[in-house]
Design a protein around this motif. Structure first.
Motif, PDB file in Angstrom:
ATOM      1  N   LEU A 262       0.822  -1.204   0.000  1.00  0.00           N
ATOM      2  CA  LEU A 262       0.000   0.000   0.000  1.00  0.00           C
ATOM      3  C   LEU A 262       0.856   1.254   0.000  1.00  0.00           C
ATOM      4  O   LEU A 262       0.565   2.225  -0.705  1.00  0.00           O
ATOM      5  N   GLY A 263       1.932   1.259   0.780  1.00  0.00           N
ATOM      6  CA  GLY A 263       2.823   2.417   0.800  1.00  0.00           C
ATOM      7  C   GLY A 263       3.473   2.643  -0.550  1.00  0.00           C
ATOM      8  O   GLY A 263       3.575   3.785  -1.032  1.00  0.00           O
ATOM      9  N   ASN A 264       3.910   1.565  -1.202  1.00  0.00           N
ATOM     10  CA  ASN A 264       4.504   1.684  -2.535  1.00  0.00           C
ATOM     11  C   ASN A 264       3.481   2.203  -3.539  1.00  0.00           C
ATOM     12  O   ASN A 264       3.798   3.045  -4.392  1.00  0.00           O
ATOM     13  N   ALA A 265       2.248   1.694  -3.447  1.00  0.00           N
ATOM     14  CA  ALA A 265       1.213   2.121  -4.392  1.00  0.00           C
ATOM     15  C   ALA A 265       0.882   3.601  -4.219  1.00  0.00           C
ATOM     16  O   ALA A 265       0.606   4.310  -5.198  1.00  0.00           O
ATOM     17  N   LEU A 266       0.905   4.094  -2.980  1.00  0.00           N
ATOM     18  CA  LEU A 266       0.607   5.507  -2.731  1.00  0.00           C
ATOM     19  C   LEU A 266       1.601   6.419  -3.441  1.00  0.00           C
ATOM     20  O   LEU A 266       1.227   7.448  -4.005  1.00  0.00           O
ATOM     21  N   PHE A 267       2.880   6.045  -3.427  1.00  0.00           N
ATOM     22  CA  PHE A 267       3.893   6.886  -4.053  1.00  0.00           C
ATOM     23  C   PHE A 267       4.063   6.584  -5.535  1.00  0.00           C
ATOM     24  O   PHE A 267       4.711   7.352  -6.246  1.00  0.00           O
ATOM     25  N   ASP A 268       3.499   5.485  -6.017  1.00  0.00           N
ATOM     26  CA  ASP A 268       3.502   5.212  -7.456  1.00  0.00           C
ATOM     27  C   ASP A 268       2.326   5.890  -8.155  1.00  0.00           C
ATOM     28  O   ASP A 268       2.369   6.122  -9.372  1.00  0.00           O
ATOM     29  N   LEU A 269       1.265   6.192  -7.389  1.00  0.00           N
ATOM     30  CA  LEU A 269       0.041   6.731  -7.975  1.00  0.00           C
ATOM     31  C   LEU A 269       0.270   8.010  -8.783  1.00  0.00           C
ATOM     32  O   LEU A 269      -0.277   8.139  -9.893  1.00  0.00           O
ATOM     33  N   PRO A 270       1.058   9.002  -8.275  1.00  0.00           N
ATOM     34  CA  PRO A 270       1.227  10.231  -9.073  1.00  0.00           C
ATOM     35  C   PRO A 270       1.872   9.993 -10.435  1.00  0.00           C
ATOM     36  O   PRO A 270       1.693  10.808 -11.349  1.00  0.00           O
ATOM     37  N   PHE A 271       2.621   8.902 -10.559  1.00  0.00           N
ATOM     38  CA  PHE A 271       3.372   8.670 -11.790  1.00  0.00           C
ATOM     39  C   PHE A 271       2.651   7.742 -12.759  1.00  0.00           C
ATOM     40  O   PHE A 271       3.216   7.345 -13.776  1.00  0.00           O
ATOM     41  N   ILE A 272       1.399   7.402 -12.449  1.00  0.00           N
ATOM     42  CA  ILE A 272       0.587   6.633 -13.389  1.00  0.00           C
ATOM     43  C   ILE A 272       0.399   7.418 -14.688  1.00  0.00           C
ATOM     44  O   ILE A 272       0.314   6.841 -15.781  1.00  0.00           O
ATOM     45  N   VAL A 273       0.353   8.746 -14.558  1.00  0.00           N
ATOM     46  CA  VAL A 273       0.143   9.589 -15.734  1.00  0.00           C
ATOM     47  C   VAL A 273       1.241   9.368 -16.772  1.00  0.00           C
ATOM     48  O   VAL A 273       0.994   9.493 -17.993  1.00  0.00           O
ATOM     49  N   ILE A 274       2.462   9.029 -16.332  1.00  0.00           N
ATOM     50  CA  ILE A 274       3.555   8.770 -17.277  1.00  0.00           C
ATOM     51  C   ILE A 274       3.212   7.579 -18.164  1.00  0.00           C
ATOM     52  O   ILE A 274       3.392   7.615 -19.396  1.00  0.00           O
ATOM     53  N   PHE A 275       2.683   6.528 -17.546  1.00  0.00           N
ATOM     54  CA  PHE A 275       2.362   5.321 -18.308  1.00  0.00           C
ATOM     55  C   PHE A 275       1.133   5.535 -19.196  1.00  0.00           C
ATOM     56  O   PHE A 275       1.043   4.986 -20.297  1.00  0.00           O
ATOM     57  N   VAL A 276       0.189   6.358 -18.732  1.00  0.00           N
ATOM     58  CA  VAL A 276      -0.979   6.669 -19.562  1.00  0.00           C
ATOM     59  C   VAL A 276      -0.550   7.436 -20.809  1.00  0.00           C
ATOM     60  O   VAL A 276      -1.010   7.152 -21.937  1.00  0.00           O
ATOM     61  N   LEU A 277       0.340   8.414 -20.643  1.00  0.00           N
ATOM     62  CA  LEU A 277       0.844   9.175 -21.790  1.00  0.00           C
ATOM     63  C   LEU A 277       1.619   8.281 -22.751  1.00  0.00           C
ATOM     64  O   LEU A 277       1.536   8.458 -23.982  1.00  0.00           O
ATOM     65  N   ALA A 278       2.365   7.332 -22.175  1.00  0.00           N
ATOM     66  CA  ALA A 278       3.128   6.415 -23.037  1.00  0.00           C
ATOM     67  C   ALA A 278       2.196   5.564 -23.893  1.00  0.00           C
ATOM     68  O   ALA A 278       2.466   5.317 -25.082  1.00  0.00           O
ATOM     69  N   ILE A 279       1.073   5.098 -23.283  1.00  0.00           N
ATOM     70  CA  ILE A 279       0.091   4.320 -24.053  1.00  0.00           C
ATOM     71  C   ILE A 279      -0.515   5.188 -25.147  1.00  0.00           C
ATOM     72  O   ILE A 279      -0.724   4.745 -26.290  1.00  0.00           O
ATOM     73  N   GLY A 280      -0.799   6.453 -24.840  1.00  0.00           N
ATOM     74  CA  GLY A 280      -1.324   7.364 -25.856  1.00  0.00           C
ATOM     75  C   GLY A 280      -0.336   7.589 -26.969  1.00  0.00           C
ATOM     76  O   GLY A 280      -0.721   7.718 -28.148  1.00  0.00           O
ATOM     77  N   LEU A 281       0.963   7.660 -26.633  1.00  0.00           N
ATOM     78  CA  LEU A 281       1.996   7.850 -27.647  1.00  0.00           C
ATOM     79  C   LEU A 281       2.080   6.655 -28.584  1.00  0.00           C
ATOM     80  O   LEU A 281       2.275   6.802 -29.800  1.00  0.00           O
ATOM     81  N   LEU A 282       1.894   5.460 -28.050  1.00  0.00           N
ATOM     82  CA  LEU A 282       2.012   4.253 -28.860  1.00  0.00           C
ATOM     83  C   LEU A 282       0.729   3.932 -29.617  1.00  0.00           C
ATOM     84  O   LEU A 282       0.790   3.446 -30.764  1.00  0.00           O
ATOM     85  N   GLY A 283      -0.437   4.137 -28.968  1.00  0.00           N
ATOM     86  CA  GLY A 283      -1.678   3.673 -29.575  1.00  0.00           C
ATOM     87  C   GLY A 283      -2.714   4.728 -29.843  1.00  0.00           C
ATOM     88  O   GLY A 283      -3.850   4.380 -30.199  1.00  0.00           O
ATOM     89  N   TRP A 285      -5.781   6.799 -29.646  1.00  0.00           N
ATOM     90  CA  TRP A 285      -7.014   6.791 -28.856  1.00  0.00           C
ATOM     91  C   TRP A 285      -7.111   5.591 -27.922  1.00  0.00           C
ATOM     92  O   TRP A 285      -8.018   5.506 -27.089  1.00  0.00           O
ATOM     93  N   LEU A 286      -6.135   4.658 -28.013  1.00  0.00           N
ATOM     94  CA  LEU A 286      -6.089   3.512 -27.097  1.00  0.00           C
ATOM     95  C   LEU A 286      -5.908   3.968 -25.644  1.00  0.00           C
ATOM     96  O   LEU A 286      -6.130   3.199 -24.703  1.00  0.00           O
ATOM     97  N   VAL A 287      -5.525   5.237 -25.485  1.00  0.00           N
ATOM     98  CA  VAL A 287      -5.327   5.795 -24.146  1.00  0.00           C
ATOM     99  C   VAL A 287      -6.634   5.844 -23.352  1.00  0.00           C
ATOM    100  O   VAL A 287      -6.624   5.965 -22.117  1.00  0.00           O
ATOM    101  N   LEU A 288      -7.769   5.758 -24.033  1.00  0.00           N
ATOM    102  CA  LEU A 288      -9.056   5.774 -23.341  1.00  0.00           C
ATOM    103  C   LEU A 288      -9.230   4.563 -22.428  1.00  0.00           C
ATOM    104  O   LEU A 288      -9.960   4.634 -21.427  1.00  0.00           O
ATOM    105  N   VAL A 289      -8.582   3.446 -22.744  1.00  0.00           N
ATOM    106  CA  VAL A 289      -8.730   2.228 -21.942  1.00  0.00           C
ATOM    107  C   VAL A 289      -8.231   2.438 -20.510  1.00  0.00           C
ATOM    108  O   VAL A 289      -8.968   2.170 -19.547  1.00  0.00           O
ATOM    109  N   PRO A 290      -6.983   2.909 -20.276  1.00  0.00           N
ATOM    110  CA  PRO A 290      -6.550   3.125 -18.882  1.00  0.00           C
ATOM    111  C   PRO A 290      -7.351   4.221 -18.177  1.00  0.00           C
ATOM    112  O   PRO A 290      -7.578   4.145 -16.968  1.00  0.00           O
ATOM    113  N   ILE A 291      -7.812   5.241 -18.933  1.00  0.00           N
ATOM    114  CA  ILE A 291      -8.591   6.308 -18.309  1.00  0.00           C
ATOM    115  C   ILE A 291      -9.922   5.762 -17.789  1.00  0.00           C
ATOM    116  O   ILE A 291     -10.340   6.037 -16.654  1.00  0.00           O
ATOM    117  N   VAL A 292     -10.606   4.955 -18.634  1.00  0.00           N
ATOM    118  CA  VAL A 292     -11.864   4.351 -18.209  1.00  0.00           C
ATOM    119  C   VAL A 292     -11.636   3.410 -17.026  1.00  0.00           C
ATOM    120  O   VAL A 292     -12.442   3.360 -16.084  1.00  0.00           O
TER     121      VAL A 292
END
Length: 738
Positions: A262-283, A285-292
């Motif tokens: 849980l402690g690790n997840a709390l400090f990883d949460l702000p950086f989820i946006v990096i992985f969402v942007l990476a999915i958008g860069l690769l795919g 409109w596929l970025v809608l999947v992690p957002i949903v």
């Protein structure tokens, strides 16, 4: 870095206040440098004069009583600039000063500092004037400086984690697709280094989380225990032992948020946006999947908190009820088995156990349901990326390597989100526990933030009670009703009367444990409330009707914070008949009481070892006043002889007040106080003729006015034992030596 040379310490000893040791002088010096008000400084001087400071623990005890905010630091980085600091060089060697640019500046310019201290005591400010309404928040706020460092480590770790999918994509698209096998070795070396760095950073972060979590748990539990010790005796009586245990366990609920996944997840949460942007860069409109997916996690987590709150409350109530019955079983097992109530008790326990198990089962089913939903969201997100990505491959928008990388990236989004959603109830529990801890720590305790204390007498005191009245909560009849009598200095006074007449309550009042609703108790002409309760109970000797031994060494138990030499301790043990037993202990006075095993079933039943230690405790130090509730409960001839010798030795030297049903013990007193239904029936001396009659027939008439046998004494031995047990139930809990 820091140690003070012996010559310098010898020179500075000239500045010690007369009659005070180094620790006492340093403790008072801290208050002077903080420029606290005169009342606090006067109280601190009285504390030192009457209690003494012989160790760092004694110094902490005074700081706690003064509500002085302090903390321990292991290195200079944890200290802070311009803070008043005590360098701890050894148990009895401290240096006062402060840090400027990480350079220690001693308050005494003559101090010569050369070696590294063991640790630092940081004084965070002057004594508090009131309890903080958000104590937990302030303690968590103290860890704020390490948050940017943890976020930086988490950022670098997530960047390394981001590189892994792109390395995988390059292998599929360039190495395999482009038949470039010669590049595989370099990529493999880079990947290995990447994994090593990720593993090292995650391990470092986990260790920091564990350290912070343990420290938070320790500080909260320690503060809660100190609060329980500071609470008034009446307040603790109204709180069940299981409730007190649950209060201390609140620290685990708060610190648990910072530990584990849980402690690790709390400090990883702000950086989820990096992985969402990476999915958008690769795919695209596929970025809608992690957002949903993130929106679904949030909605279901919010719903789970609402639906689980009711179950959580029911579980707490049912679990507490079962725990109370378990505590009752452990404390009253012999009585339950011998009284014939076991069948009825088991039926009650079955009902409580069934209710607790049912509520726990329902809560587990509900939690499992949401856990399954979160799992399907994670799996569904991965399948959605795969299915939609295949279409993008056929449209030549995405490469096969990009699809595999996107599937790896989606797990970096759903992983922390799933952990946080599963732990939604823990956040709710965290907030509730935080509010509960703040409420407990903000409750007024015994004489907190009050520094009024009249100097205690150094000789046997006199006592005067005027119209003392005390009524326990939810009781119609007062336990004490207009009690009034006088005790001269050095007198031996016996308090007697029928069971339930208020004898134990009167001892508790004289001990300062029970506040009275009306009347006055004066000690040498000074109202008892004018004395600090901690100092007062340390000054006199208090023995309960059913005293308990603590998990201390024999030396610590007997000395009780006083200066007592070893020879006197051994002599006291021998005087109460413990010479043979003491000779069998390999570690002597340093033997832990918890390690002492009874030699036989008789020892276990009679408590002979406990009786030796309890009796010896009264002899090792020359207290000015003794308050003893039923000091010879078993009416054993040897115990009676020891008590008679003790009373004769203290006559005229100390004021001794004790309760008893035993005529042989009552006739030792200079004065007898007879209680009945909380009121004084008689208070005065035993006349010589009555004393003779008491010894001959054990049916005395106590001077001036005739009293019946029920009003005074004696009772049959069995009745005496039952009376003692009923007397204990009157006050729920015995008085402990203060």
């Amino acid at each position: 870095m820091n140690s003070v040379k012996t010559s310098s310490r010898a020179e500075s000893s000239d500045s010690l206040e007369e009659g005070k040791n180094h620790l006492e002088t340093v403790s008072l010096s801290v208050l002077k440098q903080l420029e606290v008000n005169a009342n606090i400084q006067l109280f601190a001087n009285q504390w030192v004069d009457e209690n003494g400071i012989e160790s760092i623990d004694d110094m902490f005890a005074m700081f706690d009583r003064l509500a002085l905010p302090y903390r321990l630091a292991a290195n200079v980085d944890e200290v802070g600039e311009h803070k008043l600091v005590l360098l701890v060089l050894s148990e009895n060697d401290l240096v006062v000063g402060h840090f400027e640019s990480k350079q220690f500046m001693a308050s005494d310019s003559n101090e010569d500092i050369t070696d590294v201290p063991q640790f630092y005591i940081v004084i965070d400010g002057p004594p508090l004037e009131k309890a903080s309404p958000d104590w937990v928040g302030e303690r968590l706020h103290a860890f704020r400086p390490i948050i940017p460092k943890l976020l930086l480590v988490s950022f670098v770790t997530n960047l390394f984690a981001l590189a892994v999918p792109f390395i995988t994509m390059s292998i599929y698209d360039h190495v395999i697709g482009g038949d470039a096998g010669h590049e595989l070795q370099g990529i493999a070396i880079g990947a290995v280094l990447l994994f090593v760095m990720m593993g090292w950073l995650r391990t470092l972060r986990s260790r920091v989380f564990a350290s912070v979590s343990n420290r938070v748990s320790r500080e909260i539990s320690q503060s809660l225990v100190q609060r329980l010790l500071k609470n008034s005796y009446a307040q603790n009586q109204q709180t069940t032992s299981s409730s007190q245990q649950n209060q201390v366990m609140l620290s685990e609920r708060i610190s648990g948020v910072l530990s584990g996944p849980l402690g690790n997840a709390l400090f990883d949460l702000p950086f989820i946006v990096i992985f969402v942007l990476a999915i958008g860069l690769l795919g695209g409109w596929l970025v809608l999947v992690p957002i949903v997916s993130l929106i679904l996690y949030y909605l279901f987590a919010k719903r789970s908190i609402r639906s689980s709150s009711k179950c959580s409350m029911q579980s707490t109530v049912a679990g507490t009820n079962r725990q109370n019955m378990t505590n009752e079983l452990s404390s009253k097992l012999a009585f339950i088995r011998s009284s014939g109530f076991s069948r009825h008790w088991i039926q009650r326990f079955k009902k409580a156990n069934l209710l607790a198990s049912t509520v726990t089962f329902n809560q587990s089913v509900l939690q499992s349901r949401y856990t399954s939903i979160y799992y399907f969201i994670g799996v569904g997100s991965t399948l959605a990326i795969m299915g939609l990505g295949i279409g993008l491959i056929f449209e030549q928008v995405m490469t096969p390597g990009g699809l595999i990388a996107s599937m790896m990236l989606i797990s970096k989004v759903t992983g922390p989100a799933q952990v946080l959603a599963n732990s939604a109830m823990r956040f709710n529990s965290f907030n509730q526990s935080k509010l509960q801890v703040n409420r407990i720590l903000s409750q007024p305790s015994e004489r907190e933030f009050s520094y009024q204390h009249h100097p205690l007498p150094t000789v046997a005191p006199s006592l005067k009670l005027e119209q003392v009245t005390l009524r326990y909560p939810k009781q119609s009849r007062p336990a004490l009703n207009g009690v009034g009598f006088e005790i001269e200095a050095g007198e031996i006074v016996a308090i007697t009367g029928p069971s339930g007449s208020g004898k134990s309550t009167l001892i508790e009042v004289l001990s300062g444990l029970q506040p009275i609703q009306n009347g006055m108790v004066e000690l040498d002409g000074v109202n008892l409330v004018q004395y600090d309760p901690q100092l007062y109970r340390h000054w006199c000797f208090i023995r309960a009707a059913y005293p308990d031994l603590l998990t201390l060494s024999i030396r610590e138990w007997l000395s009780d914070g006083h200066k007592v030499n070893e020879k006197r301790m051994v002599t006291a043990i021998e005087m109460v008949g413990g010479k043979g037993w003491f000779a069998t202990l390999p570690n002597g006075l340093d033997t832990s009481i918890s390690s002492i095993q009874p030699d036989s079933v008789f020892d276990m039943l009679s408590g002979s070892v406990a009786q030796i230690l309890i009796d010896a405790k009264a002899l090792v130090y020359d207290y000015s006043m003794f308050l003893m509730d039923n000091p010879v409960p078993d009416a054993h001839p040897n115990a009676k002889r020891i008590f008679a010798e003790f009373v004769r030795s203290k006559k005229g030297k100390a004021t001794v007040i004790y309760t008893s049903h035993d005529p042989d013990l009552i006739k030792l007193a200079d004065k007898v106080v007879v209680l009945n239904e909380g009121a004084v029936v008689y208070a005065g001396p035993l006349e010589a003729e009555q004393s003779t009659d008491l010894q001959a027939s054990q049916e005395p008439q106590l001077s001036e006015q005739p009293l019946s046998q029920e009003q005074v004494l004696p009772q049959e031995p069995t009745a005496q034992k039952n009376a003692a047990q009923q007397e204990q139930s009157e006050s729920k809990q015995g008085v402990a030596n203060g």
